[in-house]
Design an enzyme around this catalytic site. Structure first.
Site, mmCIF file in Angstrom:
data_model
loop_
_atom_site.group_PDB
_atom_site.id
_atom_site.type_symbol
_atom_site.label_atom_id
_atom_site.label_comp_id
_atom_site.label_asym_id
_atom_site.label_seq_id
_atom_site.Cartn_x
_atom_site.Cartn_y
_atom_site.Cartn_z
ATOM 1 C CB CYS A 1 55.429 62.015 -27.881
ATOM 2 S SG CYS A 1 55.962 63.676 -27.601
ATOM 3 C CG ASN B 1 46.751 60.305 -38.682
ATOM 4 O OD1 ASN B 1 47.113 60.006 -39.813
ATOM 5 N ND2 ASN B 1 47.542 60.217 -37.640
ATOM 6 N N GLY C 1 40.890 50.737 -34.968
ATOM 7 C CA GLY C 1 41.509 51.017 -36.259
ATOM 8 C C GLY C 1 42.789 50.238 -36.495
ATOM 9 C CB THR C 2 45.738 49.535 -34.350
ATOM 10 O OG1 THR C 2 45.960 50.923 -34.059
ATOM 11 C CG2 THR C 2 47.061 48.818 -34.477
ATOM 12 N N GLY D 1 35.664 53.260 -33.521
ATOM 13 C CA GLY D 1 34.554 53.909 -32.812
ATOM 14 C C GLY D 1 34.935 55.179 -32.067
ATOM 15 C CD GLN E 1 41.710 60.742 -37.455
ATOM 16 O OE1 GLN E 1 40.836 61.579 -37.208
ATOM 17 N NE2 GLN E 1 42.477 60.234 -36.510
HETATM 18 N N1 PLP Z 1 44.404 55.024 -38.793
HETATM 19 C C1 PLP Z 1 44.328 56.346 -38.624
HETATM 20 C C2 PLP Z 1 44.284 57.238 -39.829
HETATM 21 C C3 PLP Z 1 44.274 56.890 -37.337
HETATM 22 O O1 PLP Z 1 44.193 58.203 -37.175
HETATM 23 C C4 PLP Z 1 44.318 56.006 -36.215
HETATM 24 C C5 PLP Z 1 44.326 56.551 -34.846
HETATM 25 O O2 PLP Z 1 44.648 57.681 -34.600
HETATM 26 C C6 PLP Z 1 44.381 54.632 -36.447
HETATM 27 C C7 PLP Z 1 44.430 54.174 -37.742
HETATM 28 C C8 PLP Z 1 44.390 53.661 -35.302
HETATM 29 O O3 PLP Z 1 43.112 53.623 -34.702
HETATM 30 P P1 PLP Z 1 42.905 53.056 -33.219
HETATM 31 O O4 PLP Z 1 43.329 54.118 -32.278
HETATM 32 O O5 PLP Z 1 41.439 52.789 -33.136
HETATM 33 O O6 PLP Z 1 43.698 51.803 -33.107
#
Ligand code: PLP
Length: 405
Positions: A339, A160, A72-73, A209, A188
Site C-alpha cells: 500500500c 506470505n 527477516g528482511t 521472530g 512464514q
Molecule cells: N520474507 C517473507 C516471506 C515475509 O513474509 C516477510 C515479512 O512479512 C519478510 C521476509 C520480512 O520479515 P521482517 O518483517 O521480519 O523483516
C-alpha cells in the site's frame, strides 16, 4: 461504554507475542552486553548461547550455523546480497535467480545485485505460486555452462500472501552438483510447519521472530559454516562477523522461547488452524458467489498450503475497499499487497501467478495464528456478504471510505 470486540486475522503480518516470549524478554532485559568480559556480560552471553542452541535444535541446524539478526528482511538481504558479493569477491559474476512471487526483501536484494553488475534471472511460477523445477534447472544449466558465472538462488519456503508451500527439497535436488548458493526464505514457515535446515539442502535460511510469537526486531539467518557470504554491516564483528552490532539478547531469548512453544504445539495447532482455515474458505465461498481461493486447495492437510492462510479473490471489488469495510466491522485482514500512500496496488504475487491487474487488486488475505478462535471465523463469515455487496458500489468505496481521493 460499549467495548467493541475485534477479530485479528492478520497473523502473517505479525502475530501477537506469546507470554513465554515476553517473560523471557523481560527476564533478560537487565542491561548486560554479551560481549563484556565481566560476570554480568558472561551471564548475558550464556543466555544468548542457550537461545542459539534452542533455535538450532528446533530448526535442524547446528548452533554455529545460527546468526541472530534484526528480522527477516535483514536475513534475506545477507543471504542473497552477502552471497552475491562473496561471488564477486572471488572474481566471478553472480547470477541471482528469484521468482516474481518472492517477498520484496528478496526481490529488492536481487535488484541491488543487478545495480552492482550482477545478472538477474526470473524463475517461472505456476498459477499456485509454485516455482518451476524445469525453469530452475534451465537457469542452473545456463549458469554452469557460462564460464565465470555463479548462481545465487532465492526461494521462499512458504508464500506470505497465498500460503503456498514450496518443495524446497525438490529445488535442492535440481541444484545438486551445480555451484550454487541456495537461500531459502522461511519467514512464514518457521514455527508453522516443520523445518530441517540440515536436510533442506539450503545454504542459508531466514526466519523472523515476530511471525511466530516473539517481539519485532529479532530474527536469524541460518547459514552453513562453509558458505561464503560477506557482511552488509561493519563494526564489532559479532555473530561470526556477519552481523556486527551489540546482539539483542532479550530478543534472541524471546525468539527461542516463542519458537520452542510454536514447535511443541505445531502438530496440534496445525490441526485446529486447518479446520478454522477450511471453514473460513467454505464460509466465504458460500456467502459470496464468484469468490475464489487463490493458491492451492489443501483440504484437511498442510503440505501444500500454510495451515493458517486464506487468500480469496473477489471479482468486481477492490480488496482495499473490502478491507476498510471489514475493519469497520471489527475485522483485521490484509489485501496481501503493498500500500503506497493509501493507493491500492495490485498484489505482485497474484500477478506472478497469472492474474490480471484488476483481479490482483481484488484479493484479501486472512491469516490465522495461535490466538485465533471460532469467533474470529464466525464474525468474518457473518460480515463478508454485506461487505462484498457494499464494495461493489463505487459511491461507497470512493466517497465514504476514502474521503479526499
Ligand atoms: N520474507 C517473507 C516471506 C515475509 O513474509 C516477510 C515479512 O512479512 C519478510 C521476509 C520480512 O520479515 P521482517 O518483517 O521480519 O523483516
Amino acid at each position: 461504554m460499549v467495548m467493541s470486540i475485534r477479530h485479528y486475522l492478520d497473523h502473517a503480518a505479525t502475530t501477537p507475542p506469546r507470554p513465554s516470549a515476553m517473560a523471557a524478554f523481560a527476564a533478560t532485559s537487565t542491561g548486560q552486553n554479551p560481549s563484556s568480559l565481566h560476570a554480568d556480560g558472561r551471564a548475558a552471553r550464556s543466555a544468548l548461547e542457550q537461545a542459539r542452541d534452542v533455535v538450532a535444535e528446533c530448526l535442524g541446524a547446528s548452533p554455529s550455523e545460527v546468526v541472530f539478526t534484526s528480522g527477516g528482511t535483514e536475513s534475506d538481504n545477507i543471504g542473497i546480497i552477502g552471497a552475491a558479493r562473496a561471488v564477486r569477491a572471488a572474481g566471478k559474476r553472480a547470477v541471482v535467480a528469484v521468482s516474481a512471487a518472492e517477498h520484496h526483501s528478496v526481490l529488492d536484494s536481487a535488484e541491488q545485485i543487478a545495480r552492482e553488475g550482477g545478472r538477474v534471472r526470473t524463475i517461472d511460477v505456476d498459477s499456485e505460486g509454485v516455482p518451476s523445477i524445469a525453469s530452475i534447472e534451465e537457469i542452473a544449466a545456463g549458469v554452469a555452462s557460462t564460464p565465470g558465472e555463479f548462481l545465487v538462488l532465492g526461494a521462499m519456503v512458504a508464500n506470505n500472501e497465498i500460503g503456498t508451500i514450496t518443495d524446497t527439497a525438490g529445488i535442492a535436488r535440481a541444484l545438486a552438483g551445480t555451484a550454487t548458493h541456495f537461500h531459502a526464505d522461511a519467514v512464514q514457515a518457521a514455527g508453522h510447519i516443520p523445518i530441517d535446515f540440515a536436510a533442506s539442502g539450503a545454504d542459508s535460511m531466514s526466519i523472523s521472530g515476530h511471525k511466530f510469537g516473539a517481539p519485532m526486531g529479532i530474527g536469524a539467518l541460518l547459514i552453513r559454516r562453509d558458505a561464503p557470504v560477506q557482511p552488509l554491516g561493519f563494526g564489532g564483528g559479532q555473530e561470526r562477523d556477519l552481523r556486527s552490532g551489540s546482539v539483542n539478547v532479550p530478543g534472541a531469548v524471546a525468539l527461542a522461547a516463542a519458537l520452542t512453544d510454536a514447535t511443541e504445539e505445531m502438530e496440534h495447532s496445525a490441526k485446529i488452524l486447518v479446520e478454522l482455515r477450511d471453514r473460513l474458505i467454505d464460509g466465504i465461498r458460500g456467502a459470496v458467489p464468484g469468490a475464489e481461493l487463490v493458491g492451492p486447495e489443501d483440504r484437511g492437510a498442510y503440505d501444500r498450503r500454510l495451515p493458517g492462510n486464506v487468500n480469496i479473490f473477489f471479482p468486481g471489488r477492490e480488496g482495499e475497499s473490502m478491507l476498510m469495510l471489514l475493519d469497520q466491522a471489527g475485522i483485521s485482514c490484509s489485501t496481501g499487497s503493498a500500500c503506497t500512500a493509501g493507493v491500492a496496488e495490485a498484489s505482485h504475487v497474484a500477478l506472478a501467478t497469472g492474474r490480471n491487474v484488476d483481479d490482483a487488486k481484488s484479493v484479501l488475505r486472512f491469516t490465522l495464528g495461535w490466538t485465533s478462535t471460532d469467533a474470529d471465523i464466525d464474525a468474518t463469515i457473518a460480515a463478508i456478504a454485506d461487505v462484498a455487496e457494499k464494495a461493489r458500489r463505487p459511491d461507497v468505496t470512493r466517497s465514504r471510505l476514502r474521503p479526499g481521493r
